[in-house]
Motif scaffolding. Structure first.
Motif, PDB file in Angstrom:
ATOM      1  N   PRO A   1       0.835  -1.203   0.000  1.00 56.62           N
ATOM      2  CA  PRO A   1       0.000   0.000   0.000  1.00 56.62           C
ATOM      3  C   PRO A   1       0.873   1.257   0.000  1.00 56.62           C
ATOM      4  CG  PRO A   1      -0.031  -1.079   2.154  1.00 56.62           C
ATOM      5  CD  PRO A   1       0.664  -2.008   1.225  1.00 56.62           C
TER       6      PRO A   1
ATOM      7  N   HIS B   1      -4.112  -0.178   4.376  1.00 57.07           N
ATOM      8  CA  HIS B   1      -4.535   0.419   3.101  1.00 57.07           C
ATOM      9  C   HIS B   1      -3.653   1.598   2.715  1.00 57.07           C
ATOM     10  CE1 HIS B   1      -8.093  -2.078   2.870  1.00 57.07           C
ATOM     11  NE2 HIS B   1      -8.392  -1.750   4.106  1.00 57.07           N
TER      12      HIS B   1
ATOM     13  N   ARG C   1     -11.751   4.222  -3.107  1.00 58.06           N
ATOM     14  CA  ARG C   1     -12.434   3.125  -2.430  1.00 58.06           C
ATOM     15  C   ARG C   1     -13.859   3.003  -2.947  1.00 58.06           C
ATOM     16  NH1 ARG C   1     -13.408   5.355   3.739  1.00 58.06           N
ATOM     17  NH2 ARG C   1     -14.554   7.256   3.221  1.00 58.06           N
TER      18      ARG C   1
END
Length: 227
Positions: free
Chosen positions: A40, A116, A223
């Motif tokens: 990430p 993330h 997202r």
């Protein structure tokens, strides 16, 4: 000469930081997507005071679901200790350059889910902080940096409208000097990668569009909103 040497050292430390994390920065918005299974992102926004870093980091966090840590929040959350640490005539805004910021960041990371990614607003701001960040290799994140370029005179005009204590002329001028000393022309010192330089004097929407293009060109997608 001392300021020049220190600035060179900062650039070298940031180069080492990127190498240690094992990833090149995004060179242009048309970069190929990151392969599946890539770590990430660690998104770093570099820019002078009032260049919009906080606004854009908040937008990144909301749009991409990436947690953000602001140096302003670190100062606010640790104000009691910083009051004891700061010297006479030193404003709280100037404490962003204190080595204690690295300690505060490490403490915040212990309670932050970086699975993330992570976006940093205002950190690193000094050679010491950059060196500390280079040692945080256990984060396992892929760095992507954007440098917001805004003329000093524009910064001064923005400060007149903000009304914040940290943007008073005498404090602002020192912050501008500190920024130039530490961060000027930093992209020239990356042998195998480039910081993405952005014109931060454009309308906010245009700058945000450029940042999104850079992130998504690197394979970082917004997202998905749950229905």
């Amino acid at each position: 000469m001392l300021a020049y040497t220190k600035s060179n050292m900062l650039r070298q430390i940031l180069v080492a930081f990127l190498s240690m994390l094992g990833s090149a920065l995004l060179a242009q918005t048309s970069a190929p997507p990151v392969p599946a299974g890539s770590p990430p992102p660690l998104i770093i926004l570099i820019g002078p005071p009032l260049s919009g870093k906080t606004t854009f980091v908040e937008s990144i966090s909301t749009t991409y679901g990436i947690p953000a840590i602001s140096i302003e929040d670190l100062i606010k959350d640790n104000a009691a200790e910083l009051e004891k640490l700061r010297g006479e005539g030193v404003s709280m805004a100037e404490m962003r350059y204190d080595p204690a910021m690295s300690r505060y960041l490490k403490a915040r990371l212990k309670t932050t889910d970086v699975s993330h990614g992570l976006a940093l607003d205002g950190y690193p701001a000094t050679l010491v902080q950059a060196e500390d960040l280079s040692k945080m290799t256990d984060l396992g994140l892929k760095p992507i940096a954007f440098q917001l370029e805004v003329p000093d005179d524009v910064i001064r005009e923005r400060a007149k409208k903000s009304g914040q204590m940290s943007n008073r002329p005498e404090i602002l001028e020192q912050r501008i000097k500190d920024y130039h000393r530490e961060m000027d022309a930093i992209s020239l010192y990356f042998p195998n990668a480039k910081i993405v330089s952005l014109d931060g004097n454009q309308p906010e929407g245009d700058v945000w569009k450029a940042i999104r293009g850079g992130l998504e060109g690197a394979g970082i997608k917004p997202r998905t909103k749950s229905k």
